[in-house]
Enzyme design. Sequence first.
Site, mmCIF file in Angstrom:
data_model
loop_
_atom_site.group_PDB
_atom_site.id
_atom_site.type_symbol
_atom_site.label_atom_id
_atom_site.label_comp_id
_atom_site.label_asym_id
_atom_site.label_seq_id
_atom_site.Cartn_x
_atom_site.Cartn_y
_atom_site.Cartn_z
ATOM 1 C CG HIS A 17 79.227 9.199 32.811
ATOM 2 N ND1 HIS A 17 78.646 8.013 32.422
ATOM 3 C CD2 HIS A 17 79.387 9.100 34.154
ATOM 4 C CE1 HIS A 17 78.478 7.229 33.468
ATOM 5 N NE2 HIS A 17 78.920 7.874 34.536
ATOM 6 C CD GLU A 200 82.265 2.410 37.678
ATOM 7 O OE1 GLU A 200 82.996 3.261 38.217
ATOM 8 O OE2 GLU A 200 81.022 2.428 37.790
ATOM 9 C CG ASP A 278 81.379 8.773 37.419
ATOM 10 O OD1 ASP A 278 80.140 8.925 37.349
ATOM 11 O OD2 ASP A 278 81.896 7.695 37.762
ATOM 12 C CG ASP A 279 79.838 10.843 40.887
ATOM 13 O OD1 ASP A 279 78.710 11.347 40.874
ATOM 14 O OD2 ASP A 279 80.067 9.668 40.551
#
Length: 331
Positions: A17, A200, A278-279
């Site tokens: 992810h 989320e 994620d980021d």
Amino acid sequence: MTEPTSDWRDIPKVELHLHLEGAAPPAFIRGLAAEKGMDLSAIFRPDGGYRYEGFEHFLQVYEAACQVLTGPEEFRRLTLAVLEESASQGVVYTEAFLSPEFCGGGDVGAWREYLAAIQDAAMQAERDFGITLRGCATIIRHLGPDKGRDTARCAVETAGDFLTGFGLAGAEMMGRPGDYAWSFDAAREAGLRLTAHAGEWGGPDMVADTIRDLKVERIGHGINAIRDLALVDDIAEKGIVLEVCPGSNVFLGAVPSWKDHPLPKLMARGVKCTVSTDDPPFFHTTMSNEYDMLEQVFDFGESEFRHLAETGLAGAFCDEATRERVRKRLA
């Protein structure tokens, strides 16, 4: 909280992810902006990191940073920068969400050029850094179902050995999963493997609707499923893999703190869970940092981390030859 007793940087990791643009190192974006004479100073803090407050502002800053990514060559350079950083954290296999909206505005011809540049960088990174990348074409949810169909058309036309997945990201509370069923049906028919962000910010109902309406085999995040244990058990029974991003969840306030994160509870009920960033530069994390925090807060150790990597590899959207090649790196 004690300091970690081990450095988990070198343990082989699998990450499922990761948003390619969201993994752009701030220095890389600043450098491109300077090359192009663009002033993006407003999106950076004095220490050089990204500046934003809250999830909606995060999306705005994310899109502002993408303004410098104007062509295939920029995405080739971006991919190399991201994969070099991931490899330095012990990642041996990663899947990145790629948006045709950012890569050619949803035009199939332009998307092909961007994708070729990204794949070229991925091949170089595998040679130079020992990391394998596969792509997952991803709808930006808050742009709406019509744009989602454009993304699906791009994905269908380019499905293959490199582009192996199809997903849904962006603002989770915009619309319902069923709004994107046409796009997911098209991607499935083209042989693409399916994942979608859910749970989320949305509740268990969002997770359940996503599984039912989009027929995915993985869920991005999925943490709010814990509020419905019958749903958790259904996820476990169906073998659906959760792409869990603890540091992201804590940083954005989706959970109050690390100790409140439901990852161990989900795993204890038999759910197949993986861990990702994620980021990462937006959330001040790396895969090594995620492992360090899991050790500190939940007493995870080598056996748990190897289980996470093996679960990730089993749930990866790659062919069996690639899976076997990566498995040797986990040994």
